[in-house]
Design a protein around this motif. Structure first.
Motif, mmCIF file in Angstrom:
data_model
loop_
_atom_site.group_PDB
_atom_site.id
_atom_site.type_symbol
_atom_site.label_atom_id
_atom_site.label_comp_id
_atom_site.label_asym_id
_atom_site.label_seq_id
_atom_site.Cartn_x
_atom_site.Cartn_y
_atom_site.Cartn_z
ATOM 1 N N ARG A 105 -5.651 -1.051 -4.872
ATOM 2 C CA ARG A 105 -4.585 -0.980 -3.856
ATOM 3 C C ARG A 105 -5.012 -1.672 -2.572
ATOM 4 O O ARG A 105 -4.209 -2.289 -1.889
ATOM 5 C CB ARG A 105 -4.231 0.489 -3.585
ATOM 6 C CG ARG A 105 -3.090 0.667 -2.619
ATOM 7 C CD ARG A 105 -1.802 0.078 -3.202
ATOM 8 N NE ARG A 105 -0.792 0.042 -2.189
ATOM 9 C CZ ARG A 105 -0.457 -1.038 -1.489
ATOM 10 N NH1 ARG A 105 -1.053 -2.175 -1.694
ATOM 11 N NH2 ARG A 105 0.488 -0.987 -0.574
ATOM 12 N N ARG A 152 1.713 -2.092 -3.935
ATOM 13 C CA ARG A 152 1.355 -0.973 -4.813
ATOM 14 C C ARG A 152 1.636 -1.332 -6.272
ATOM 15 O O ARG A 152 0.864 -1.001 -7.156
ATOM 16 C CB ARG A 152 2.157 0.259 -4.381
ATOM 17 C CG ARG A 152 1.915 1.487 -5.187
ATOM 18 C CD ARG A 152 2.750 2.663 -4.658
ATOM 19 N NE ARG A 152 2.392 3.853 -5.337
ATOM 20 C CZ ARG A 152 1.389 4.669 -5.004
ATOM 21 N NH1 ARG A 152 0.652 4.381 -3.958
ATOM 22 N NH2 ARG A 152 1.120 5.741 -5.699
ATOM 23 N N GLU A 195 -0.798 -1.192 -9.548
ATOM 24 C CA GLU A 195 -0.439 -0.446 -10.765
ATOM 25 C C GLU A 195 -0.491 -1.352 -12.002
ATOM 26 O O GLU A 195 -0.986 -0.944 -13.054
ATOM 27 C CB GLU A 195 0.956 0.158 -10.625
ATOM 28 C CG GLU A 195 1.023 1.290 -9.632
ATOM 29 C CD GLU A 195 2.444 1.736 -9.313
ATOM 30 O OE1 GLU A 195 3.417 1.046 -9.714
ATOM 31 O OE2 GLU A 195 2.587 2.784 -8.644
ATOM 32 N N GLN A 223 -0.124 0.081 3.869
ATOM 33 C CA GLN A 223 -1.489 0.489 3.526
ATOM 34 C C GLN A 223 -2.070 1.394 4.607
ATOM 35 O O GLN A 223 -2.746 2.374 4.308
ATOM 36 C CB GLN A 223 -2.385 -0.732 3.338
ATOM 37 C CG GLN A 223 -2.088 -1.503 2.083
ATOM 38 C CD GLN A 223 -2.858 -2.798 2.024
ATOM 39 O OE1 GLN A 223 -2.937 -3.533 3.002
ATOM 40 N NE2 GLN A 223 -3.434 -3.074 0.874
ATOM 41 N N GLU A 255 -0.667 4.832 4.349
ATOM 42 C CA GLU A 255 -1.227 5.570 3.219
ATOM 43 C C GLU A 255 -2.614 6.114 3.540
ATOM 44 O O GLU A 255 -3.039 7.111 2.973
ATOM 45 C CB GLU A 255 -1.302 4.678 1.982
ATOM 46 C CG GLU A 255 0.032 4.388 1.361
ATOM 47 C CD GLU A 255 -0.064 3.432 0.184
ATOM 48 O OE1 GLU A 255 -1.184 3.032 -0.184
ATOM 49 O OE2 GLU A 255 0.989 3.092 -0.360
#
Length: 174
Positions: free
Chosen positions: A28, A34, A38, A91, A94
Motif C-alpha cells: 500500500r 489501494r 490489493e 495514505q 490511513e
C-alpha cells in the motif's frame, strides 16, 4: 498451472492469515492506490499457489518468498507507472488512527513526526531506506530481509548498522 492439495491449501490459508496484512501494508505504501496494492497481493499469493516448489519450502522460506515476490511486483508496478513515490492524502489519513482524528493537536504532532522521519530518511540510500522500513515498519528480522532483498545476511546487518548510525548522527546535528 499447479493446484494445491487440501493440506497445502490449509497451509496457504494460514500463511495468508498471518502475513497478508503486513504484506498489504508494505504494498500500500509503494503503490498509488489501494486497488493496486490489493491486485499485487492477490498476484503474490496466486504465484505461490501456482509454483510447484513453494509447498515444499519450509515456512520461513515461504514467508521470505512471499515478501520477495511482493517487493519485485511492487518494483515492476512502480516502473510501469513511472511516477515518483509520494504520500497521497488518502495514505496519510490511513496512517492516522481515529483517536488522532479526534484530537487535532495530536494529529498535527503525528504529521510533524512523520515529516521529520521522512526528512531524516532522505539522508539514506534507497537500499538503506528499504532495510529500515522492512526492519522497523514490518518487523522483519535481518535474515528475512536478506532473503527478501536477495542479499547476504551480513550485508544486511552492516547496512542496517550504518543506516542507524547515519540517522543518529544526522539527528544529533539538527
Amino acid at each position: 498451472m499447479y493446484l494445491y492439495d487440501k493440506d497445502a491449501s490449509a497451509g496457504m490459508d494460514a500463511l495468508y492469515e498471518q502475513h497478508a496484512g503486513a504484506i498489504f501494508d508494505y504494498l500500500r505504501h509503494r503503490t498509488p492506490t489501494r486497488q493496486d496494492a490489493e491486485d499485487i497481493l492477490l498476484d503474490v499469493f496466486t504465484a505461490a499457489m501456482e509454483d510447484r516448489k513453494f509447498a515444499h519450502l519450509a515456512e520461513r522460506e515461504q514467508v521470505s518468498w512471499l515478501w520477495r515476490v511482493a517487493r519485485n511486483k511492487a518494483v515492476d508496478a512502480f516502473r510501469r507507472l513511472r511516477v515518483r513515490q509520494c504520500l497521497t492524502l488518502e495514505q496519510i489519513s490511513e496512517m492516522i488512527d481515529d483517536d488522532h482524528l479526534l484530537d487535532p493537536e495530536r494529529a498535527a504532532l503525528q504529521l510533524d513526526y512523520v515529516a521529520q522521519v521522512q526528512q531524516l530518511m532522505t539522508h539514506l540510500s534507497p537500499l538503506q531506506q528499504e532495510i529500515i522500513q522492512l526492519r522497523f515498519g514490518y518487523e522483519l528480522r535481518c535474515p528475512e530481509i536478506a532473503q527478501v532483498l536477495g542479499k547476504r545476511e551480513q550485508a544486511i546487518y552492516t547496512a542496517l548498522s550504518r543506516a542507524l548510525n547515519l540517522l543518529r548522527s544526522v539527528h544529533t546535528r539538527q
